[in-house]
Design a protein around this motif. Structure first.
Motif, short mmCIF file in Angstrom:
data_model
loop_
_atom_site.label_atom_id
_atom_site.label_comp_id
_atom_site.label_asym_id
_atom_site.label_seq_id
_atom_site.Cartn_x
_atom_site.Cartn_y
_atom_site.Cartn_z
N ASN A 72 0.82 -1.20 0.00
CA ASN A 72 0.00 0.00 0.00
C ASN A 72 0.86 1.27 0.00
O ASN A 72 0.36 2.37 0.00
CB ASN A 72 -0.91 -0.01 1.23
N ASP A 73 2.18 1.06 0.01
CA ASP A 73 3.11 2.19 0.04
C ASP A 73 3.55 2.51 -1.39
O ASP A 73 4.44 1.86 -1.96
CB ASP A 73 4.31 1.80 0.93
N ASP A 74 2.86 3.49 -1.99
CA ASP A 74 3.05 3.77 -3.42
C ASP A 74 4.50 4.06 -3.78
O ASP A 74 5.00 3.57 -4.80
CB ASP A 74 2.20 4.97 -3.85
N ALA A 75 5.18 4.84 -2.95
CA ALA A 75 6.56 5.23 -3.27
C ALA A 75 7.47 4.01 -3.29
O ALA A 75 8.27 3.82 -4.20
CB ALA A 75 7.05 6.25 -2.25
N ALA A 76 7.30 3.14 -2.29
CA ALA A 76 8.14 1.94 -2.21
C ALA A 76 7.88 1.03 -3.40
O ALA A 76 8.81 0.50 -4.01
CB ALA A 76 7.85 1.20 -0.90
N VAL A 77 6.60 0.88 -3.73
CA VAL A 77 6.21 0.01 -4.84
C VAL A 77 6.83 0.49 -6.15
O VAL A 77 7.28 -0.30 -6.97
CB VAL A 77 4.66 -0.06 -4.91
N VAL B 276 -3.40 -2.66 -6.39
CA VAL B 276 -2.18 -3.45 -6.62
C VAL B 276 -2.12 -3.98 -8.05
O VAL B 276 -1.04 -4.08 -8.63
CB VAL B 276 -1.96 -4.60 -5.61
N ALA B 277 -3.28 -4.29 -8.62
CA ALA B 277 -3.27 -4.75 -10.02
C ALA B 277 -2.67 -3.67 -10.91
O ALA B 277 -1.88 -3.95 -11.82
CB ALA B 277 -4.69 -5.12 -10.47
N ARG B 278 -3.04 -2.41 -10.63
CA ARG B 278 -2.49 -1.29 -11.40
C ARG B 278 -0.98 -1.17 -11.15
O ARG B 278 -0.21 -0.94 -12.09
CB ARG B 278 -3.21 0.00 -11.01
N ALA B 279 -0.57 -1.35 -9.90
CA ALA B 279 0.86 -1.26 -9.58
C ALA B 279 1.65 -2.35 -10.33
O ALA B 279 2.74 -2.10 -10.85
CB ALA B 279 1.07 -1.39 -8.08
N PHE B 280 1.08 -3.54 -10.40
CA PHE B 280 1.77 -4.62 -11.12
C PHE B 280 1.84 -4.29 -12.61
O PHE B 280 2.85 -4.52 -13.27
CB PHE B 280 1.04 -5.97 -10.92
#
Lengths: 401, 290
Positions: free
Chosen positions: B216-221, B247-251
């Motif tokens: 949930n940490d956008d910067a870390a991801v 998270v699907a978007r982050a992936f």
């Protein structure tokens, strides 16, 4: 073996040597599991100490209570009925542990290699309808079932016709006779023919039992390595016997509830057949997250085994009253007849609680308080119900195997 | 007749009020995206009961305050993740999925990289627990590359919410329990015995880099190296739809085009994301970023 001072002796310990009174009489024999009254007698008679057997990994009452409590993490701990069921379950766990049962640890509870299993459908690919359709298109349901069903539906069916139909199936009639002779009916003299069984318990009643046995037999071919089938059958039959006892107390037709209890998890049987890997994943998820299995099914499959039984029982044209109880045993107040739903709901919860001491590893589902109220029972009645159950169960199980 | 000398009660923990439960649940959700259903309230009471006693706190309210405002918060968060996450995993878990992954997906990705002349492979293992999954992937890759392996630059970025799990993963040493889905042959091939345990061979362990991370940490991801493959198995079941979508978007953003996302056996992107193209592989589903 260790000499333990009387003031340190606790219930649950096992005597390693006979305990003698001052005049040399045997008070208690070696091997006895001490209960509170034993301890009281020892203190009253001023016995200094006793030899206690050292069993490896002795389970203390606290450990038994903790182990049992872990299976009750999903339920409201403040509901008096759940408190009573917890006492019943913990007592059984401790009793079995004093006889040498080693409580399963976390690793044992989760260990299961099912890597060789393949599902018929891919992830998210199957709805309950598709699962049932896949089964009914592939295999035909036994003809005997439909003929029994027809007779149950028809007011004109005579006792003789039903007896003849059942007698025509050697396996079914043998099983029914064993059941009728088991402690759940406890006939005064042995019942040796289907015709006599009909006279004893009634035409419709016997046909209802026959219908249930025929339906459940359909799944007898599920390979035992797929899931722990003996545990599954034990749970189903436990639920059946408890539902029957409850139904008698509620003034409901006992045979219907025996049959509904026997089939209450029928949806799960079909899930094992079609989605063995996904079903196992649900089981593991349930165990590691302390969830009842139906909740884990909802999370992983997006439906549960009662959604499957709804379609399957409709396809089989299963008698509606029983189908309702089965389909709503997790949502009893949604059943057309809430009293029936509540009866099977409680029987299932009790079967789960009783099953903990049999090695059951799933969280006990929570009791719907409205369903409990519907049954109009006192929590203490659960104790007497269990006594009745214990008097009947093992022999009924033997009749079924 | 009872074997218990005194009566025992089912309730063993301090009750959590509805307001306290909601506050703790929302706090966990905001920080991790993990959604705790109301039905698990009693489990919560039980799990946190001992923790509250250890910290000398009297109520859940005090506990939430500690998490939110106390200087000890950062330290306590580590324990919090311990309490709320579960870590069921083993080497070669879901072998049917892994076999088709190796044959179809990995085969395709490696061929593509060779064609480009870029002998590099980046994999993100999101929710790696105690390391069994990323190490298993390293084993599959070494098998697929064979003698070619030294020429490749392989990086498996493995992350998990729990610092304790990350520490355990870095040790790379495992007991029997981790091998319940592993054959003796695989064990011999990829591990060296160490006392009663087994340690991942160093040339395989070298491919994996572990880091504690909150999805949930956008910067870390965003700092995770761009990957050809993302593995995220048995993680999104703990999220609600909003967090799953996130998270699907982050992936998707992390994947290079032509890359694949693989989820757990029963997980799908159905209702979550339409950005990926689903591709059936025997025993599993893979999601392709075109």
């Amino acid at each position: 073996m260790a000499l333990i001072q009387t003031h340190e002796v606790k219930p649950g310990m096992v005597l390693a040597a006979d305990v003698l009174s001052k005049d040399g009489r045997v008070l208690f024999t070696a091997g006895a599991v001490l209960e509170p009254w034993h301890v009281q007698v020892l203190k009253t008679l001023g016995v200094a100490g006793v030899e206690i057997a050292e069993i490896e990994a002795v389970v203390t009452p606290d450990q038994a209570a903790d182990y049992t409590r872990a299976a009750f993490l999903y339920v409201n701990p403040d509901h008096p009925a759940m408190q009573t069921l917890f006492e019943i379950a913990a007592e059984r766990v401790l009793r079995r542990a004093t006889r040498g049962w080693v409580l399963p640890d976390v690793a044992t509870r989760q260990a299961r290699n099912v890597e060789h299993l393949s599902d018929v459908f891919g992830p998210g690919q199957a709805s309950p309808e598709e699962i049932v359709q896949h089964e009914t298109e592939l295999a035909s349901f036994p003809d005997l079932y439909f003929r029994l069903k027809e007779m149950l539906d028809s007011p004109k069916s005579s006792a003789k016709r039903i007896a003849d139909l059942i007698s025509g199936d050697v396996g079914l009639s043998a099983k029914l006779l064993r059941l009728v002779n088991s402690p759940i009916y406890a006939p005064v003299s042995p019942v040796d023919s289907v015709a006599r069984a009909v006279t004893l318990i009634g035409t419709n009643e016997l046909a209802t039992l026959a219908l249930g046995i025929t339906a459940i037999n359909y799944f007898q071919d599920i390979p035992p390595e797929l899931i722990d089938m003996p545990t599954f059958w034990r749970h189903s039959l436990t639920c059946a016997v408890l539902a029957m006892i409850l139904a008698r107390r509620q003034g409901l037709p006992p045979e219907r509830f025996f049959t509904a209890g026997l089939l209450h998890d029928v949806g799960r049987l079909l899930l094992f057949k079609k989605l063995p890997y996904a079903s196992t994943e649900a089981m593991i998820h349930a165990r590691e997250n302390f969830l009842p299995l139906f909740e884990a099914e909802r999370i992983l499959l997006e439906f549960d085994h009662t959604d499957v039984s709804k379609v399957l029982l409709a396809e089989w044209k299963f008698p509606e009253a029983m189908a309702q109880a089965i389909n709503f045993h997790h949502d009893p107040m949604c059943a057309a007849d809430p009293q029936s739903g509540a009866t099977l709901h409680l029987a299932d919860i009790m079967a789960n609680a009783v099953g903990i001491a049999d090695g059951g590893m799933y969280a006990v589902p929570d009791l719907d308080p409205a369903a409990w109220d519907e049954l109009n029972m006192q929590p203490t009645e659960l104790h007497s119900l269990i006594v009745e159950f214990d008097a009947q169960f093992e022999k009924t199980l033997a009749a079924f195997l | 007749m009872t074997l218990f000398s005194s009566s025992m009660t089912l309730r063993a923990a301090t009750p959590i009020s509805d307001a306290e439960f909601k506050e703790l649940r929302d706090f966990i959700y905001q920080r991790s995206g993990i959604w705790v259903d109301e039905k698990r309230k009693y489990l919560f009471e039980n799990r946190f009961h001992k923790r509250l006693a250890t910290l000398g706190l009297k109520s859940f309210d005090e506990y939430v305050k500690l998490l939110k405002f106390d200087p000890r918060s950062a330290e306590e968060m580590k324990t919090l993740w311990e309490i709320i996450t579960t870590n069921e995993t083993s080497f070669f878990r879901d072998i049917k999925q892994l076999e088709s992954f190796q044959k179809v997906i990995l085969g395709e990705v490696l061929a593509e990289q060779r064609k480009k002349g870029k002998l590099e492979l980046n994999i993100w293992s999101a929710g790696c627990s105690s390391g069994e999954e990323p190490y298993t992937l390293a084993m599959l890759i070494s098998e697929s590359l064979g003698l070619e392996l030294p020429k490749w630059k392989v990086l498996i970025s493995a992350v998990d919410l729990s610092p304790a799990m990350i520490a355990k993963a870095k040790e790379a040493t495992y007991g029997d329990y981790a091998f319940k889905t592993t054959t003796e042959e695989q064990k011999k091939k990829f591990f060296v015995p160490e006392g009663a345990n087994f340690k991942v061979k160093p040339e395989l362990a070298r491919m994996v880099s572990f880091q504690q991370m909150n999805l949930n940490d956008d910067a870390a991801v965003r700092r995770v190296p761009k990957s050809q493959i993302v593995f995220c198995r048995n993680v999104i079941i703990y999220f609600d739809d909003a967090m799953r979508t996130k998270v699907a978007r982050a992936f998707y953003d992390n994947l290079l085009s032509g890359g694949y996302l693989l989820l757990g056996h029963s997980e799908t992107l159905h209702k979550i994301s339409t950005a990926f193209r689903p591709k059936f592989i025997p025993g599993a589903m893979a999601y392709r970023k075109d």
